[in-house]
Motif scaffolding. Structure first.
Motif, PDB file in Angstrom:
ATOM      1  N   LEU A 400     -20.351 -18.352  23.965  1.00  0.00           N
ATOM      2  CA  LEU A 400     -20.065 -17.131  23.223  1.00  0.00           C
ATOM      3  C   LEU A 400     -19.306 -16.194  24.159  1.00  0.00           C
ATOM      4  N   ALA A 401     -18.171 -15.659  23.696  1.00  0.00           N
ATOM      5  CA  ALA A 401     -17.321 -14.854  24.572  1.00  0.00           C
ATOM      6  C   ALA A 401     -16.829 -13.611  23.850  1.00  0.00           C
ATOM      7  N   ASN A 402     -16.645 -12.548  24.613  1.00  0.00           N
ATOM      8  CA  ASN A 402     -16.143 -11.288  24.083  1.00  0.00           C
ATOM      9  C   ASN A 402     -14.845 -10.918  24.809  1.00  0.00           C
ATOM     10  N   TYR A 403     -13.817 -10.608  24.034  1.00  0.00           N
ATOM     11  CA  TYR A 403     -12.506 -10.211  24.563  1.00  0.00           C
ATOM     12  C   TYR A 403     -12.263  -8.754  24.175  1.00  0.00           C
ATOM     13  N   ASN A 404     -11.892  -7.937  25.156  1.00  0.00           N
ATOM     14  CA  ASN A 404     -11.754  -6.509  24.896  1.00  0.00           C
ATOM     15  C   ASN A 404     -10.528  -5.949  25.610  1.00  0.00           C
ATOM     16  N   ILE A 405      -9.821  -5.028  24.938  1.00  0.00           N
ATOM     17  CA  ILE A 405      -8.685  -4.325  25.527  1.00  0.00           C
ATOM     18  C   ILE A 405      -8.801  -2.848  25.195  1.00  0.00           C
ATOM     19  N   VAL A 406      -8.519  -1.990  26.178  1.00  0.00           N
ATOM     20  CA  VAL A 406      -8.439  -0.540  25.980  1.00  0.00           C
ATOM     21  C   VAL A 406      -7.091  -0.080  26.520  1.00  0.00           C
ATOM     22  N   VAL A 407      -6.367   0.697  25.706  1.00  0.00           N
ATOM     23  CA  VAL A 407      -5.042   1.181  26.090  1.00  0.00           C
ATOM     24  C   VAL A 407      -4.964   2.684  25.878  1.00  0.00           C
ATOM     25  N   LEU A 408      -4.425   3.395  26.866  1.00  0.00           N
ATOM     26  CA  LEU A 408      -4.071   4.807  26.732  1.00  0.00           C
ATOM     27  C   LEU A 408      -2.594   4.928  27.079  1.00  0.00           C
ATOM     28  N   ASP A 409      -1.825   5.554  26.199  1.00  0.00           N
ATOM     29  CA  ASP A 409      -0.372   5.631  26.385  1.00  0.00           C
ATOM     30  C   ASP A 409       0.096   7.045  26.066  1.00  0.00           C
ATOM     31  N   GLN A 410       0.408   7.797  27.123  1.00  0.00           N
ATOM     32  CA  GLN A 410       0.868   9.174  26.945  1.00  0.00           C
ATOM     33  C   GLN A 410       2.391   9.216  26.976  1.00  0.00           C
ATOM     34  N   ARG A 411       2.973   9.655  25.860  1.00  0.00           N
ATOM     35  CA  ARG A 411       4.423   9.795  25.776  1.00  0.00           C
ATOM     36  C   ARG A 411       4.836  11.238  25.971  1.00  0.00           C
ATOM     37  N   PHE A 412       6.057  11.405  26.478  1.00  0.00           N
ATOM     38  CA  PHE A 412       6.602  12.748  26.620  1.00  0.00           C
ATOM     39  C   PHE A 412       8.111  12.627  26.741  1.00  0.00           C
ATOM     40  N   GLY A 413       8.797  13.789  26.574  1.00  0.00           N
ATOM     41  CA  GLY A 413      10.250  13.749  26.610  1.00  0.00           C
ATOM     42  C   GLY A 413      10.789  12.903  25.469  1.00  0.00           C
ATOM     43  N   ASP A 414      12.009  12.395  25.642  1.00  0.00           N
ATOM     44  CA  ASP A 414      12.617  11.561  24.611  1.00  0.00           C
ATOM     45  C   ASP A 414      12.147  10.124  24.671  1.00  0.00           C
ATOM     46  N   SER A 415      11.966   9.588  25.874  1.00  0.00           N
ATOM     47  CA  SER A 415      11.612   8.168  25.973  1.00  0.00           C
ATOM     48  C   SER A 415      10.863   7.881  27.268  1.00  0.00           C
ATOM     49  N   SER A 416       9.914   8.729  27.621  1.00  0.00           N
ATOM     50  CA  SER A 416       9.114   8.544  28.824  1.00  0.00           C
ATOM     51  C   SER A 416       7.648   8.358  28.454  1.00  0.00           C
ATOM     52  N   SER A 417       6.933   7.634  29.309  1.00  0.00           N
ATOM     53  CA  SER A 417       5.518   7.402  29.025  1.00  0.00           C
ATOM     54  C   SER A 417       4.777   7.029  30.298  1.00  0.00           C
ATOM     55  N   VAL A 418       3.468   7.277  30.277  1.00  0.00           N
ATOM     56  CA  VAL A 418       2.539   6.805  31.299  1.00  0.00           C
ATOM     57  C   VAL A 418       1.410   6.101  30.561  1.00  0.00           C
ATOM     58  N   SER A 419       1.060   4.887  31.001  1.00  0.00           N
ATOM     59  CA  SER A 419       0.101   4.073  30.253  1.00  0.00           C
ATOM     60  C   SER A 419      -0.968   3.504  31.173  1.00  0.00           C
ATOM     61  N   PHE A 420      -2.157   3.348  30.594  1.00  0.00           N
ATOM     62  CA  PHE A 420      -3.284   2.695  31.261  1.00  0.00           C
ATOM     63  C   PHE A 420      -3.777   1.578  30.353  1.00  0.00           C
ATOM     64  N   VAL A 421      -3.964   0.374  30.917  1.00  0.00           N
ATOM     65  CA  VAL A 421      -4.426  -0.778  30.142  1.00  0.00           C
ATOM     66  C   VAL A 421      -5.553  -1.462  30.907  1.00  0.00           C
ATOM     67  N   ASN A 422      -6.630  -1.778  30.184  1.00  0.00           N
ATOM     68  CA  ASN A 422      -7.721  -2.557  30.765  1.00  0.00           C
ATOM     69  C   ASN A 422      -8.078  -3.695  29.820  1.00  0.00           C
ATOM     70  N   THR A 423      -8.165  -4.907  30.370  1.00  0.00           N
ATOM     71  CA  THR A 423      -8.619  -6.055  29.591  1.00  0.00           C
ATOM     72  C   THR A 423      -9.871  -6.622  30.246  1.00  0.00           C
TER      73      THR A 423
END
Length: 829
Positions: A400-423
């Motif tokens: 039995l297995a559990n797969y999980n992802i959490v993403v935070l993606d902050q956008r700003f300006g016209d096409s800029s972003s800072v992102s955090f990803v955890n799997t």
């Protein structure tokens, strides 16, 4: 976490001179339109004769986007779009002039397909953030195409429920479209400000016109959105829908027939105006497209395309970075069975059953995207047989297995972003657990001329001991003008491993990359466009330090005024390669001689009934007789606007290549081999109308490997002839698949699919088998013959609640009213 993101964002904004509050670049002109509220909805029938259209504001003065960027649309193709809104959604009535309406191109395709068609295109952004929009396209044949667009990257797996109708008349053609608020995400405000652009494809001349002008010298397509004003006091309805399904399979394999009946449901719930929950209950992927399987002799596993709808739709947040390869969920088991004396594996499962999965995704008013994905897979067992006693037992190979992802993606300006990803992958018991975390920064300056990016990823794997690895990337690129360039550094440590929920191949390297490109920004002479690209990559092994390779690549692309495309290139490794992966043993490497590679390709005009793509690619190594020739031919023929044929032949002839064969005690055995691979495929589509289609897909893959000599790898990377190794490694592999599918979108979001599938494969330890015997071997193998029927039905809460009583005043939306106004509108959502 949100505070951390704000602080980090503020720091990088100061460093790069960016504003985190400005949503647009002041230098980009924005077209604007103010639209009125209406109180009687028009009938969606492709005829703009309803009273609401008479005095509606008009978006006009379209401008050519390509091939000649910035040229005004001629009067003969004048395009006017009227826009209004009400409590239910937003309406578009587009009138597109054409001096020869009988010549309007209108090829029928399946939903989400565009062929040789004129079409009308809406790009709608409820948050007006210039980064993520929804596409709504209807062709002159009445076929719908929709997608999510994020910084010019399309996700066409998203399917909305919207309504459209088209009509060709004596002046040209008309597209009438209604988009309910349930399909658009927008902030909870009394006054809305949405981003909007619209385009028209004039296919006969392959010219694209846009409402808000787009400058192709810099920046992405979406930053040039215009704006819609006037939408006030509207609310998104309760976004709750169910998609129950029932499916039946009759499978015959190796003389055994089984009947399977499944039932289940998908659920979609709008948690609020911004966030959506998608859940799959009792999944059924039996009708997914077959995999293009190959004979893999490389050091890395084959990465297959994801064909399961739940894992392709609405995953744009989860694909940030490279940590999510959805085929891991329900993929190959992670464990290896322990065999006792006289035991062998009788059945080893190729997949793991999925119990359920859900994803939550959305974006706040402050442009913070949040995504959560979770899936649980079932325990899976292998069958073990004692060859002496004939007794069998089962052994757990995937718990039995559990797969999980959490993403935070902050956008700003016209096409800029800072992102955090955890799997994170957690398996019960003593099986392998894993975690991977990434931080990503993508910044574009205010003038949209330069892009800066960086990322850092860490992986933790627990399988007995804990293994930790790191990847880092940093680079910059000039993204404007005729002359463009970039530079990048990328490294991975030897213990970097994201393969529990991601995909990583080569590790333990550092690469320095540089690029220069030149392009035409406007047609010139007999060319519509020209691209010249130069790339240089230098790679070393990190631990212990070792030269890997220096690679130079030049490639080019040209398109004439008659839309004949051609190009080619050249590639070389002038100092050869120390291949650190092919030996399959850490610390070892094999010397590969330098090579040069030349190729060329053509692509004819797709407006013609017969169109052809062709490629020739030739590798020559600095070693007698060693080389490779690749040929690809892909003709397609349009028999009519309803019937189309696609053929493809791919041939690879490789002589005297050297590759890993076996590990015998301390010796690493290589083989000198000839390998020939032929892939033939055929696809035929017959489209009855814009809701009904018949599709045939056939693929035959053939690969033979003939070894002429075996060798032993030395510590200095050279190979010595081995006369003692006597095992036969010759091989011939065939893979055969046929799918015949009938699809009918019989109601909004609802589909019936009838599929017949025939599949077989063969593997023999022999080569140079003649054609007759090869197919005899293949057809002597057990065949899978499967007939399946799957019916899914889309149920919307706002429609269902009217089955039992009057409309609830709290929702503000009466879907019965929507249905009554659609006429014969296309609704194959």
């Amino acid at each position: 976490m949100k505070f951390f993101f704000r602080a980090f964002l503020f720091t990088v904004a100061i460093f790069f001179g960016l504003s985190t509050h400005s949503q647009t670049s002041d230098s980009i002109p924005r077209k604007k339109i103010t639209i009125p509220r209406i109180y009687e909805a028009p009938k969606i029938d492709g005829i703009l004769d309803d009273p609401v259209w008479q005095n509606a504001p008009i978006a006009t003065d379209f401008v050519e986007r390509m091939p000649t960027n910035g040229k005004p649309i001629p009067d003969s193709l004048k395009t006017d779009v009227k826009i209004v809104y009400d409590d239910l959604g937003i309406y578009f009535g587009a009138k597109m002039m054409d001096p020869n309406p009988d010549q309007i191109l209108k090829e029928l395709t399946e939903r989400d397909g565009i062929g040789n068609d004129d079409f009308f295109f809406i790009l709608l952004n409820g948050y007006n953030d210039r980064q993520q929009s929804l596409q709504f396209i209807v062709t002159a044949a009445g076929v719908q195409y929709d997608a999510k667009m994020t910084n010019d990257n399309e996700d066409s797996s998203w399917n909305g429920i919207w309504y459209s109708a088209v009509k060709i008349n004596e002046d040209g053609w008309v597209a009438e479209i209604f988009i309910p608020y349930s399909e658009v995400r927008f902030p909870s405000k009394s006054k809305q400000l949405w981003g909007l652009n619209m385009e028209r494809e004039f296919r006969r001349d392959r010219i694209r016109y846009s409402w808000s002008p787009i400058d192709n010298t810099k920046g992405s397509f979406s930053i040039y959105d215009g704006e819609i004003y006037g939408i006030e006091n509207v609310q998104s309805p309760i976004r709750l829908s169910f998609q129950p399904y029932v499916s039946a399979y009759v499978n015959d394999y190796d003389g055994k027939t089984e009947t399977i009946i499944n039932g289940g449901m998908d659920l979609k719930y709008g948690i609020n105006d911004a966030f959506t929950l998608d859940m799959i209950l009792i999944p059924d992927f039996g009708q997914s497209k077959f995999d293009a399987e190959v004979l893999n002799l490389s050091a890395f596993e084959t990465q297959y395309e994801e064909n399961r709808a739940f894992f392709t739709e609405g995953t744009e947040l989860f694909t940030k970075g490279n940590l999510f390869y959805s085929r891991r969920v329900g993929g190959y088991p992670s464990g290896n069975p322990n065999l006792n004396e006289n035991e062998e594996i009788e059945v080893y499962p190729s997949t793991v059953d999925l119990i359920n999965a859900f994803k939550i995704s959305g974006r706040t008013e402050d442009n913070l995207g949040i995504g959560i994905f979770n899936a649980i897979t079932e325990r899976t067992y292998a069958d073990i047989k004692n060859v002496e006693t004939e007794e069998t037992r089962k052994e757990l190979v995937e718990p039995l297995a559990n797969y999980n992802i959490v993403v935070l993606d902050q956008r700003f300006g016209d096409s800029s972003s800072v992102s955090f990803v955890n799997t994170n992958v957690v398996r019960e018991g003593d099986f392998r657990d894993a975690n991977a975390t990434g931080l990503y920064m993508d910044l574009t300056n205010k003038k949209n001329t330069y892009n800066y990016y960086a990322s850092a990823e860490g992986s933790w794997v627990k399988e007995g001991d804990v293994k930790f690895g790191v990847e880092g990337i940093g680079g910059m690129a000039k993204i404007s003008g005729k002359n463009r360039f970039s530079g990048e550094i990328n490294f991975r440590t030897k213990n970097y491993d994201i393969n529990d929920l991601g995909y990583s191949s080569n590790v333990n390297f550092i690469t320095y990359s540089g690029y220069y490109g030149y392009r035409y920004l406007q047609p010139k002479g007999n060319l519509n466009n020209l691209f010249l690209n130069f790339n240089l990559n230098y790679t070393r092994r990190l631990e212990t330090d070792l030269y890997n390779r220096l690679l130079f690549n030049f490639n080019s692309s040209f398109t004439t005024k008659e839309f004949f495309g051609f190009g080619g290139g050249f590639e070389t490794t002038p100092f050869g390669t120390n291949d650190i992966y092919e030996p399959r043993v850490a610390g070892k490497y094999v010397i590969v001689p330098d090579y040069y590679d030349v190729w060329g390709w053509i692509s004819t005009d797709y407006r013609k009934k017969l169109a052809v793509d062709a490629t020739i690619d030739w590798y020559k190594y600095n070693e007698p007789g060693r080389g490779e020739l690749r040929l690809e031919l892909k003709p397609q023929y349009r028999i009519s606007d309803k019937w189309k044929l696609f053929l493809s032949t791919n041939v690879t002839l490789s002589d005297k290549e050297e590759g890993f064969v076996d590990l015998v005690e301390e010796d690493i055995i290589f083989g000198k081999r000839d390998r020939n691979t032929v892939i033939n495929s055929l696809e035929s589509q017959y489209i009855f109308n814009n809701t009904m289609a018949l599709n045939l897909a056939f693929r035959h893959y053939y690969s033979e490997v003939d070894y002429s000599q075996y060798l032993t790898l030395q510590d200095d990377g050279t190979l010595l002839i081995n006369t003692d190794y006597s095992q036969n490694q010759d091989a011939t592999y065939n893979n055969w698949n046929v799918d015949v599918r009938f699809s009918w979108w019989f109601a909004p979001g609802s589909q019936l699919s009838l599929l017949y599938r025939n599949a077989m494969e063969s593997y023999i330890s022999d080569s140079r088998v003649n054609l007759t015997n090869n197919f005899k071997n293949l057809f002597d193998e057990p065949q899978l013959n499967s007939l399946s029927l799957r019916v899914s039905y889309y149920l919307d809460y706002n429609r269902m609640k009217n089955w039992w009583g009057p409309k609830s005043q709290s929702t503000g939306v009466d879907t019965n009213l929507i249905n009554s106004k659609m006429g014969k509108a296309t609704h194959n959502g």
